[in-house]
Design a protein around this motif. Structure first.
Motif, PDB file in Angstrom:
ATOM      1  N   VAL A 212       0.836  -1.210   0.000  1.00  0.00           N
ATOM      2  CA  VAL A 212       0.000   0.000   0.000  1.00  0.00           C
ATOM      3  C   VAL A 212       0.865   1.251   0.000  1.00  0.00           C
ATOM      4  CG1 VAL A 212      -1.694   1.314   1.340  1.00  0.00           C
ATOM      5  CG2 VAL A 212      -1.966  -1.156   1.062  1.00  0.00           C
ATOM      6  N   GLY A 213       1.920   1.248   0.807  1.00  0.00           N
ATOM      7  CA  GLY A 213       2.808   2.408   0.854  1.00  0.00           C
ATOM      8  C   GLY A 213       3.451   2.710  -0.489  1.00  0.00           C
ATOM      9  N   THR A 214       3.867   1.670  -1.188  1.00  0.00           N
ATOM     10  CA  THR A 214       4.480   1.867  -2.509  1.00  0.00           C
ATOM     11  C   THR A 214       3.468   2.407  -3.510  1.00  0.00           C
ATOM     12  OG1 THR A 214       6.026   0.065  -2.052  1.00  0.00           O
ATOM     13  CG2 THR A 214       5.785   0.736  -4.352  1.00  0.00           C
TER      14      THR A 214
ATOM     15  N   ASN B 259       1.509   3.971  -8.611  1.00  0.00           N
ATOM     16  CA  ASN B 259       1.702   2.927  -9.605  1.00  0.00           C
ATOM     17  C   ASN B 259       1.395   1.573  -8.950  1.00  0.00           C
ATOM     18  OD1 ASN B 259       2.676   1.033 -11.453  1.00  0.00           O
ATOM     19  ND2 ASN B 259       4.338   2.380 -12.120  1.00  0.00           N
ATOM     20  N   LEU B 260       0.269   1.003  -9.332  1.00  0.00           N
ATOM     21  CA  LEU B 260      -0.161  -0.267  -8.755  1.00  0.00           C
ATOM     22  C   LEU B 260       0.825  -1.386  -9.071  1.00  0.00           C
ATOM     23  CD1 LEU B 260      -2.309  -1.892  -7.242  1.00  0.00           C
ATOM     24  CD2 LEU B 260      -3.489  -2.210  -9.422  1.00  0.00           C
ATOM     25  N   ALA B 261       1.377  -1.383 -10.265  1.00  0.00           N
ATOM     26  CA  ALA B 261       2.313  -2.441 -10.654  1.00  0.00           C
ATOM     27  C   ALA B 261       3.547  -2.446  -9.753  1.00  0.00           C
ATOM     28  CB  ALA B 261       2.713  -2.277 -12.118  1.00  0.00           C
ATOM     29  N   LEU B 262       4.065  -1.278  -9.431  1.00  0.00           N
ATOM     30  CA  LEU B 262       5.228  -1.204  -8.542  1.00  0.00           C
ATOM     31  C   LEU B 262       4.869  -1.666  -7.132  1.00  0.00           C
ATOM     32  CD1 LEU B 262       7.028   2.143  -9.495  1.00  0.00           C
ATOM     33  CD2 LEU B 262       7.781  -0.209  -9.897  1.00  0.00           C
ATOM     34  N   GLY B 263       3.673  -1.321  -6.681  1.00  0.00           N
ATOM     35  CA  GLY B 263       3.231  -1.758  -5.363  1.00  0.00           C
ATOM     36  C   GLY B 263       3.119  -3.266  -5.273  1.00  0.00           C
TER      37      GLY B 263
END
Length: 104
Positions: free
Chosen positions: A70-72, A78-82
């Protein structure tokens, strides 16, 4: 079990809809698609999972994965990075548990 089957059926239906009726689905306004996504997210979320009593029972590694994911997403938008960050951290925790079990 019924909830999992309905989720699978909805996913398969959505997949067919996107592939078969892609040009028609692309005409749906983005705001309407976002509204549907938010409604489904709110209605399927397990709200008891964020109670303090539940969080105390949850393993710290799982809580850390959720917080990092969630923090990312919030920090990068960017959902993909999270998802990538959460999956990598989860893999690290899994590997650590596996190594600890081998050495027992």
């Amino acid at each position: 079990m019924g909830n999992h089957v309905s989720t699978l059926a909805a996913g398969v239906f959505l997949l067919i809809l996107v592939f078969v009726l892609g040009p028609v689905v692309s005409l749906i306004p983005m705001a309407a698609l976002v509204a549907v996504m938010v409604f489904v997210s709110i209605s399927t979320f397990d709200w008891t999972s964020i109670k303090i009593s539940t969080l105390r029972r949850t393993p710290k590694s799982e809580t850390a994965v959720v917080v990092v994911t969630v923090g990312t997403v919030v920090a990068t938008h960017n959902l993909a990075l999270g998802v990538l960050a959460g999956a990598l951290l989860s893999a690290i925790f899994f590997a650590r548990r596996a190594v600890l079990r081998l050495h027992q």
